[in-house]
Design an enzyme around this catalytic site. Sequence first.
Site, PDB file in Angstrom:
ATOM      1  N   ARG A   1       0.853  -1.185   0.000  1.00 16.41           N
ATOM      2  CA  ARG A   1       0.000   0.000   0.000  1.00 16.41           C
ATOM      3  C   ARG A   1       0.891   1.239   0.000  1.00 16.41           C
ATOM      4  O   ARG A   1       1.907   1.280   0.701  1.00 16.41           O
ATOM      5  CB  ARG A   1      -0.916   0.012   1.237  1.00 16.41           C
ATOM      6  CG  ARG A   1      -2.109  -0.939   1.136  1.00 16.41           C
ATOM      7  CD  ARG A   1      -3.111  -0.491   0.078  1.00 16.41           C
ATOM      8  NE  ARG A   1      -4.262  -1.368  -0.036  1.00 16.41           N
ATOM      9  CZ  ARG A   1      -4.388  -2.365  -0.923  1.00 16.41           C
ATOM     10  NH1 ARG A   1      -3.413  -2.623  -1.775  1.00 16.41           N
ATOM     11  NH2 ARG A   1      -5.485  -3.093  -0.970  1.00 16.41           N
TER      12      ARG A   1
ATOM     13  N   GLU B   1      -4.179   7.378  -5.207  1.00 15.70           N
ATOM     14  CA  GLU B   1      -4.242   6.805  -6.560  1.00 15.70           C
ATOM     15  C   GLU B   1      -5.525   7.248  -7.244  1.00 15.70           C
ATOM     16  O   GLU B   1      -6.545   7.376  -6.572  1.00 15.70           O
ATOM     17  CB  GLU B   1      -4.204   5.276  -6.460  1.00 15.70           C
ATOM     18  CG  GLU B   1      -2.886   4.779  -5.871  1.00 15.70           C
ATOM     19  CD  GLU B   1      -2.880   3.275  -5.620  1.00 15.70           C
ATOM     20  OE1 GLU B   1      -3.876   2.600  -5.934  1.00 15.70           O
ATOM     21  OE2 GLU B   1      -1.873   2.777  -5.101  1.00 15.70           O
TER      22      GLU B   1
ATOM     23  N   HIS C   1      -0.894   0.279 -10.015  1.00 16.29           N
ATOM     24  CA  HIS C   1      -1.555  -0.648  -9.090  1.00 16.29           C
ATOM     25  C   HIS C   1      -2.164  -1.850  -9.844  1.00 16.29           C
ATOM     26  O   HIS C   1      -3.390  -2.025  -9.849  1.00 16.29           O
ATOM     27  CB  HIS C   1      -2.630   0.072  -8.256  1.00 16.29           C
ATOM     28  CG  HIS C   1      -2.951  -0.657  -6.983  1.00 16.29           C
ATOM     29  ND1 HIS C   1      -3.390  -0.040  -5.854  1.00 16.29           N
ATOM     30  CD2 HIS C   1      -2.894  -1.975  -6.669  1.00 16.29           C
ATOM     31  CE1 HIS C   1      -3.598  -0.926  -4.902  1.00 16.29           C
ATOM     32  NE2 HIS C   1      -3.300  -2.122  -5.371  1.00 16.29           N
TER      33      HIS C   1
HETATM   34  C1  DGY Z   1      -5.485  -5.927  -3.430  1.00 13.28           C
HETATM   35  O1  DGY Z   1      -6.083  -6.932  -3.786  1.00 13.28           O
HETATM   36  O2  DGY Z   1      -5.584  -5.460  -2.292  1.00 13.28           O
HETATM   37  C2  DGY Z   1      -4.624  -5.251  -4.426  1.00 13.28           C
HETATM   38  O3  DGY Z   1      -3.799  -4.314  -3.872  1.00 13.28           O
HETATM   39  C3  DGY Z   1      -5.408  -4.487  -5.448  1.00 13.28           C
HETATM   40  O4  DGY Z   1      -6.291  -4.890  -6.140  1.00 13.28           O
END
Ligand code: DGY
Length: 322
Positions: free
Chosen positions: A239, A268, A287
Amino acid sequence: MKQKIFLTRTLHDFALKELKKKFQVEIHKGKIPIPQNILKSKIKNSDGLICFPYDKINKEILQSAEKLKVISTYSVGYDHIDLDFAKKKKIRVGFTPEILTDATADMAFGLLLDSLRRISEGDRIIRKGKWKQIYGAYDYAGFDLQGKTLGIMGLGRIGKTLAKRAKAFDMKIVYHNRKKISKEEEEKLGVKYTTFDKLITQSDIISIHVPHTTETNQIIDIKILKKMKKTAFLINTSRGKVVNEKDLVTALKQKMIAGAGLDVFEIEPINKNHPFTKLENIVLVPHIGSSTKETRSKMAELTVKNIINGINGKKPIYSVGY
Ligand code: DGY
């Protein structure tokens, strides 16, 4: 009467078909992420909610839910959901771990490889017409992976899978975790436990695999970046808020560290004027850690199974909190 499911954005056709067999399904088709006021009004009479990491499922939103039984998030991360408040309201929460482990570990390793071997930078050099020499002895020299020390911050499923990839590239692997894993597992993975401080000062590459919590918020700041080797790289696929971005920009500009590879950001999406986009020593991806066709389809399948369980008063297959 069929129970009501609300989706904050659409899912694969097969998943929608499955949901429509059992429930009355409404999908948000407007602005993404869904504005909070619309989410608030939609959640009011829903029995189930399918959401995504950019949706803020906070206390205020949950307060307006009158009969919500389950939230099924299409993600392994659940820091966008107020778990304590959901628990108070006896709302179950399902998420999608395991199935995205390989894809996310591949992305972390891809960023590592790209950063050390300057792949994206090389692509930019060609596209900008800046490839001036056929073969300059020192041009575009990156770093070998073999023999480098990879420091894994958080040795959960994804961290362990990254270790397997790194082992195949003959890297040394150290890790820091709240809990040490067993000696047998350490040997099998070829990893050694180390303190947080040693991981920071001795690693050639640090890859972050901790969730975003109050303890990990901006844990990588200027103090930590200054302690890293000048030749070190930072990789983040967990994150964005785990890293203080302003400090990372300073560290990259002043060459306190050699480079970084990021799949995640404090806010983001980032725009094209973000300070990161002005730097050559950083690889940026939007991401997409879990974004392979196969994995995303498995995530949809699990998201549906989780919500069906929750609506039927059972625990989701993968459940957090209540
Ligand atoms: C998650 O699954 O948490 C990924 O970071 C994003 O889709």
